[in-house]
Design a protein around this motif. Structure first.
Motif, short mmCIF file in Angstrom:
data_model
loop_
_atom_site.label_atom_id
_atom_site.label_comp_id
_atom_site.label_asym_id
_atom_site.label_seq_id
_atom_site.Cartn_x
_atom_site.Cartn_y
_atom_site.Cartn_z
N ARG A 1 6.33 16.43 0.74
CA ARG A 1 6.69 15.01 0.60
C ARG A 1 7.68 14.87 -0.56
O ARG A 1 7.28 14.72 -1.72
N PRO A 2 8.96 14.91 -0.29
CA PRO A 2 9.96 14.83 -1.36
C PRO A 2 9.87 13.56 -2.19
O PRO A 2 10.18 13.59 -3.39
N ALA A 3 9.43 12.47 -1.61
CA ALA A 3 9.36 11.22 -2.36
C ALA A 3 8.27 11.25 -3.43
O ALA A 3 8.33 10.47 -4.38
N TYR A 4 7.30 12.14 -3.30
CA TYR A 4 6.24 12.23 -4.29
C TYR A 4 6.69 12.95 -5.56
O TYR A 4 6.03 12.85 -6.60
N PHE B 1 -5.22 17.97 -2.57
CA PHE B 1 -4.54 16.72 -2.90
C PHE B 1 -4.08 15.93 -1.68
O PHE B 1 -3.52 14.85 -1.82
N LYS B 2 -4.27 16.48 -0.49
CA LYS B 2 -3.94 15.81 0.77
C LYS B 2 -2.47 15.42 0.88
O LYS B 2 -2.13 14.37 1.42
N VAL B 3 -1.60 16.27 0.37
CA VAL B 3 -0.15 16.05 0.50
C VAL B 3 0.31 16.90 1.66
O VAL B 3 0.45 18.12 1.55
N ARG B 4 0.50 16.24 2.79
CA ARG B 4 0.90 16.94 4.01
C ARG B 4 2.29 16.49 4.43
O ARG B 4 2.76 15.44 4.02
N ARG B 5 2.90 17.29 5.28
CA ARG B 5 4.19 16.89 5.83
C ARG B 5 4.00 15.65 6.68
O ARG B 5 2.99 15.52 7.37
N PRO B 6 4.99 14.77 6.67
CA PRO B 6 4.86 13.57 7.50
C PRO B 6 5.01 13.89 8.98
O PRO B 6 5.71 14.83 9.35
N ALA B 7 4.34 13.12 9.78
CA ALA B 7 4.52 13.22 11.23
C ALA B 7 5.90 12.67 11.57
O ALA B 7 6.50 11.95 10.77
N GLY C 1 7.14 10.15 13.16
CA GLY C 1 7.38 8.72 12.98
C GLY C 1 6.67 8.14 11.78
O GLY C 1 6.44 6.94 11.70
N ASP C 2 6.32 8.96 10.81
CA ASP C 2 5.45 8.56 9.70
C ASP C 2 6.19 8.01 8.49
O ASP C 2 5.56 7.61 7.53
N TYR C 3 7.49 7.99 8.47
CA TYR C 3 8.20 7.54 7.28
C TYR C 3 8.06 6.04 7.12
O TYR C 3 8.43 5.27 7.99
N GLY C 4 7.53 5.64 5.97
CA GLY C 4 7.44 4.22 5.65
C GLY C 4 8.71 3.79 4.95
O GLY C 4 9.41 4.57 4.33
N GLY C 5 9.02 2.52 5.04
CA GLY C 5 10.24 2.01 4.43
C GLY C 5 10.24 2.13 2.92
O GLY C 5 11.25 2.45 2.32
N SER C 6 9.10 1.90 2.29
CA SER C 6 9.07 1.94 0.82
C SER C 6 9.17 3.37 0.31
O SER C 6 9.65 3.60 -0.79
N GLU C 7 8.73 4.35 1.11
CA GLU C 7 8.82 5.74 0.66
C GLU C 7 10.26 6.19 0.61
O GLU C 7 10.66 6.96 -0.24
N ALA C 8 11.06 5.71 1.52
CA ALA C 8 12.47 6.08 1.53
C ALA C 8 13.23 5.34 0.44
O ALA C 8 14.19 5.84 -0.10
N ARG C 9 12.79 4.13 0.08
CA ARG C 9 13.49 3.34 -0.92
C ARG C 9 13.17 3.78 -2.32
O ARG C 9 14.04 3.80 -3.19
N PRO D 1 0.81 -1.23 0.00
CA PRO D 1 0.00 0.00 0.00
C PRO D 1 0.84 1.28 0.00
O PRO D 1 0.45 2.28 -0.58
N TYR D 2 2.02 1.24 0.63
CA TYR D 2 2.88 2.42 0.62
C TYR D 2 3.38 2.70 -0.79
O TYR D 2 3.38 3.84 -1.25
N ALA D 3 3.81 1.65 -1.49
CA ALA D 3 4.31 1.82 -2.86
C ALA D 3 3.19 2.27 -3.79
O ALA D 3 3.41 3.11 -4.68
N ALA D 4 2.00 1.72 -3.61
CA ALA D 4 0.87 2.12 -4.46
C ALA D 4 0.54 3.59 -4.26
O ALA D 4 0.30 4.33 -5.22
N ARG D 5 0.54 4.03 -2.99
CA ARG D 5 0.25 5.44 -2.72
C ARG D 5 1.36 6.33 -3.28
O ARG D 5 1.08 7.38 -3.87
N LEU D 6 2.60 5.90 -3.12
CA LEU D 6 3.74 6.67 -3.62
C LEU D 6 3.65 6.86 -5.13
O LEU D 6 3.76 7.97 -5.64
N TRP D 7 3.43 5.78 -5.85
CA TRP D 7 3.35 5.88 -7.31
C TRP D 7 2.08 6.60 -7.76
O TRP D 7 2.07 7.27 -8.79
N GLY D 8 1.02 6.48 -6.99
CA GLY D 8 -0.20 7.22 -7.31
C GLY D 8 0.01 8.72 -7.21
O GLY D 8 -0.43 9.49 -8.08
N TYR D 9 0.71 9.17 -6.17
CA TYR D 9 0.99 10.59 -6.03
C TYR D 9 1.99 11.08 -7.06
O TYR D 9 1.91 12.21 -7.53
N ARG D 10 2.93 10.23 -7.45
CA ARG D 10 3.85 10.61 -8.52
C ARG D 10 3.10 10.80 -9.83
O ARG D 10 3.35 11.75 -10.57
#
Length: 179
Positions: A55-58, A162-168, A170-178, A4-13
């Motif tokens: 969200r730099p990863a987006y 677009f609901k792109v907010r700064r992460p909390a 402890g909010d960083y997911g592993g796939s977002e960083a990868r 789900p993290y990867a799907a959200r990441l690619w969806g926002y990209r």
């Protein structure tokens, strides 16, 4: 199964790329037939800075370069110069994302304005060094200031629409960083 993290990441990209494409089409449309006396703001750049600050990863570097290189070619600007300026600016902001997470909006706005003005200085310097025709410095500075003026609207659209907010913290997911 899809992460789900990867799907959200690619969806926002994909959403970011689609928004840039729509804004580029609007910019290319002949909406006003009278000659422009003042430059308009660069909404694409304001939106890009807003996304990278949130969200730099987006908006990864490769996507920023690809989109801004396409814009350079479509808008008949020096090929690669706008992409280089956008890459340097977004990477500057990306490297400071952890430090700017807690900034109040006014200071974020000042930082975005400083980055826009630095982009103007950098592109003017590169064009001068390569002995290329340059747009008037005053008009470039005005465009940067008008872009800074629409930056709050870009942030509002980014956060509320677009609901792109700064992460909390402890909010960083592993796939977002990868990814």
């Amino acid at each position: 199964m899809v992460d789900p993290y990867a799907a959200r990441l690619w969806g926002y990209r994909a959403l970011f790329a689609a928004m840039v494409a729509v804004l580029a089409i609007v910019r290319l449309m002949p909406l006003d037939v009278a000659p422009a006396t003042l430059p308009g703001p660069d909404a694409i750049l304001a939106l890009t800075i807003a996304w990278v600050m949130r969200r730099p990863a987006y908006a990864p570097a490769w996507l920023v370069v690809a989109l801004f290189l396409a814009l350079d070619l479509l808008l008949q600007r020096p090929p690669g110069l706008g992409a280089l300026a956008a890459l340097v600016a977004t990477e500057f902001l990306r490297r400071r994302q952890a430090a700017t997470r807690a900034l109040p909006f006014l200071l974020e706005w000042v930082l975005a304005t400083a980055v826009l003005l630095a982009m103007v200085a950098g592109t003017q310097a590169v064009l001068a060094l390569t002995i290329s025709p340059r747009p008037p410095l005053g008009l470039d500075i005005l465009r940067a200031l008008f872009t800074a003026a629409v930056y709050p609207a870009a942030v509002a659209a980014t956060v509320w629409l677009f609901k792109v907010r700064r992460p909390a913290p402890g909010d960083y997911g592993g796939s977002e960083a990868r990814a």
